[in-house]
Design a protein around this motif. Structure first.
Motif, PDB file in Angstrom:
ATOM      1  N   GLU A  41     -33.026 -38.637  76.785  1.00  0.00           N
ATOM      2  CA  GLU A  41     -31.946 -38.107  75.953  1.00  0.00           C
ATOM      3  C   GLU A  41     -31.145 -39.213  75.276  1.00  0.00           C
ATOM      4  N   ASN A  42     -31.098 -40.415  75.901  1.00  0.00           N
ATOM      5  CA  ASN A  42     -30.334 -41.517  75.321  1.00  0.00           C
ATOM      6  C   ASN A  42     -31.121 -42.289  74.259  1.00  0.00           C
ATOM      7  N   GLY A  43     -32.351 -41.855  73.954  1.00  0.00           N
ATOM      8  CA  GLY A  43     -33.153 -42.500  72.923  1.00  0.00           C
ATOM      9  C   GLY A  43     -34.141 -43.524  73.443  1.00  0.00           C
ATOM     10  N   GLN A  44     -34.005 -43.936  74.708  1.00  0.00           N
ATOM     11  CA  GLN A  44     -34.951 -44.888  75.295  1.00  0.00           C
ATOM     12  C   GLN A  44     -36.307 -44.212  75.496  1.00  0.00           C
ATOM     13  N   VAL A  45     -37.375 -45.002  75.382  1.00  0.00           N
ATOM     14  CA  VAL A  45     -38.717 -44.472  75.613  1.00  0.00           C
ATOM     15  C   VAL A  45     -38.848 -44.049  77.069  1.00  0.00           C
ATOM     16  N   SER A  46     -39.399 -42.865  77.297  1.00  0.00           N
ATOM     17  CA  SER A  46     -39.633 -42.338  78.637  1.00  0.00           C
ATOM     18  C   SER A  46     -41.078 -42.578  79.068  1.00  0.00           C
ATOM     19  N   GLN A  47     -42.035 -42.241  78.189  1.00  0.00           N
ATOM     20  CA  GLN A  47     -43.459 -42.417  78.492  1.00  0.00           C
ATOM     21  C   GLN A  47     -44.222 -42.698  77.212  1.00  0.00           C
ATOM     22  N   LYS A  48     -45.311 -43.466  77.362  1.00  0.00           N
ATOM     23  CA  LYS A  48     -46.212 -43.719  76.238  1.00  0.00           C
ATOM     24  C   LYS A  48     -47.636 -43.626  76.763  1.00  0.00           C
ATOM     25  N   GLY A  49     -48.488 -42.960  75.997  1.00  0.00           N
ATOM     26  CA  GLY A  49     -49.879 -42.863  76.392  1.00  0.00           C
ATOM     27  C   GLY A  49     -50.673 -42.037  75.413  1.00  0.00           C
ATOM     28  N   THR A  50     -51.887 -41.674  75.825  1.00  0.00           N
ATOM     29  CA  THR A  50     -52.778 -40.940  74.935  1.00  0.00           C
ATOM     30  C   THR A  50     -53.395 -39.740  75.641  1.00  0.00           C
ATOM     31  N   PHE A  51     -53.766 -38.763  74.813  1.00  0.00           N
ATOM     32  CA  PHE A  51     -54.476 -37.566  75.248  1.00  0.00           C
ATOM     33  C   PHE A  51     -55.807 -37.519  74.506  1.00  0.00           C
ATOM     34  N   ASP A  52     -56.815 -36.894  75.120  1.00  0.00           N
ATOM     35  CA  ASP A  52     -58.032 -36.630  74.371  1.00  0.00           C
ATOM     36  C   ASP A  52     -57.817 -35.371  73.538  1.00  0.00           C
ATOM     37  N   LEU A  53     -58.789 -35.009  72.726  1.00  0.00           N
ATOM     38  CA  LEU A  53     -58.621 -33.858  71.841  1.00  0.00           C
ATOM     39  C   LEU A  53     -58.569 -32.536  72.593  1.00  0.00           C
ATOM     40  N   ALA A  54     -58.992 -32.546  73.867  1.00  0.00           N
ATOM     41  CA  ALA A  54     -58.889 -31.342  74.695  1.00  0.00           C
ATOM     42  C   ALA A  54     -57.506 -31.219  75.338  1.00  0.00           C
ATOM     43  N   GLY A  55     -56.633 -32.219  75.108  1.00  0.00           N
ATOM     44  CA  GLY A  55     -55.277 -32.177  75.643  1.00  0.00           C
ATOM     45  C   GLY A  55     -55.134 -32.785  77.023  1.00  0.00           C
ATOM     46  N   LYS A  56     -56.178 -33.470  77.512  1.00  0.00           N
ATOM     47  CA  LYS A  56     -56.101 -34.107  78.832  1.00  0.00           C
ATOM     48  C   LYS A  56     -55.630 -35.552  78.686  1.00  0.00           C
ATOM     49  N   LEU A  57     -54.832 -35.996  79.668  1.00  0.00           N
ATOM     50  CA  LEU A  57     -54.384 -37.385  79.677  1.00  0.00           C
ATOM     51  C   LEU A  57     -55.602 -38.301  79.688  1.00  0.00           C
ATOM     52  N   GLN A  58     -55.572 -39.336  78.843  1.00  0.00           N
ATOM     53  CA  GLN A  58     -56.721 -40.220  78.713  1.00  0.00           C
ATOM     54  C   GLN A  58     -56.240 -41.628  78.398  1.00  0.00           C
ATOM     55  N   GLY A  59     -56.733 -42.604  79.142  1.00  0.00           N
ATOM     56  CA  GLY A  59     -56.371 -43.988  78.861  1.00  0.00           C
ATOM     57  C   GLY A  59     -55.096 -44.422  79.561  1.00  0.00           C
ATOM     58  N   ASP A  60     -54.524 -45.497  79.036  1.00  0.00           N
ATOM     59  CA  ASP A  60     -53.354 -46.120  79.659  1.00  0.00           C
ATOM     60  C   ASP A  60     -52.085 -45.322  79.402  1.00  0.00           C
ATOM     61  N   TRP A  61     -51.244 -45.211  80.455  1.00  0.00           N
ATOM     62  CA  TRP A  61     -49.939 -44.563  80.369  1.00  0.00           C
ATOM     63  C   TRP A  61     -48.902 -45.475  80.995  1.00  0.00           C
ATOM     64  N   VAL A  62     -47.733 -45.526  80.386  1.00  0.00           N
ATOM     65  CA  VAL A  62     -46.614 -46.320  80.907  1.00  0.00           C
ATOM     66  C   VAL A  62     -45.375 -45.439  80.909  1.00  0.00           C
TER      67      VAL A  62
END
Length: 119
Positions: A41-62
């Motif tokens: 809510e304060n504008g800071q990044v909470s999470q970064k990562g990628t999804f595949d086209l099926a909507g599943k989490l894929q690859g690196d997440w921070v």
């Protein structure tokens, strides 16, 4: 009657979408993955990562706390946590190894001691 039900459903969906975190989502045409960034809510990044086209989490997440400090990083394979993940809390780091979304081991990196091991 159907119009009223539809109106209620649409109203609920709109209000629910505003209650969620702010996010930026875009398709990376080179990797064919959806890149997502979520914000506190304060504008800071909470999470970064990628999804595949099926909507599943894929690859690196921070993930980050609301002060912008990193709290975790690791990888997903088709929605399943895999390999080594790092978690930070109160200035201490733990290394967690996942095997098919199950914790295989936990190592306290400060004391270099094994906390949990999968038998």
């Amino acid at each position: 009657m159907k119009k009223y039900v539809l109106l209620i459903v649409v109203s609920f969906m709109v209000s629910a979408s505003f209650a969620q975190q702010k996010k930026e989502i875009k398709l990376n045409k080179e990797t064919n993955l959806i890149e997502a960034t979520y914000f506190h809510e304060n504008g800071q990044v909470s999470q970064k990562g990628t999804f595949d086209l099926a909507g599943k989490l894929q690859g690196d997440w921070v993930s980050y706390n609301d002060a912008g400090d990193k709290t975790s990083e690791g990888s997903y394979e088709k929605g399943v946590k895999t390999g080594k993940w790092l978690f930070w809390e109160d200035g201490k780091m733990k290394e967690v190894v996942f095997d098919n979304n199950i914790i295989a081991s936990v190592i306290d990196k400060e004391s270099k001691s094994r906390v949990v091991t999968k038998d």
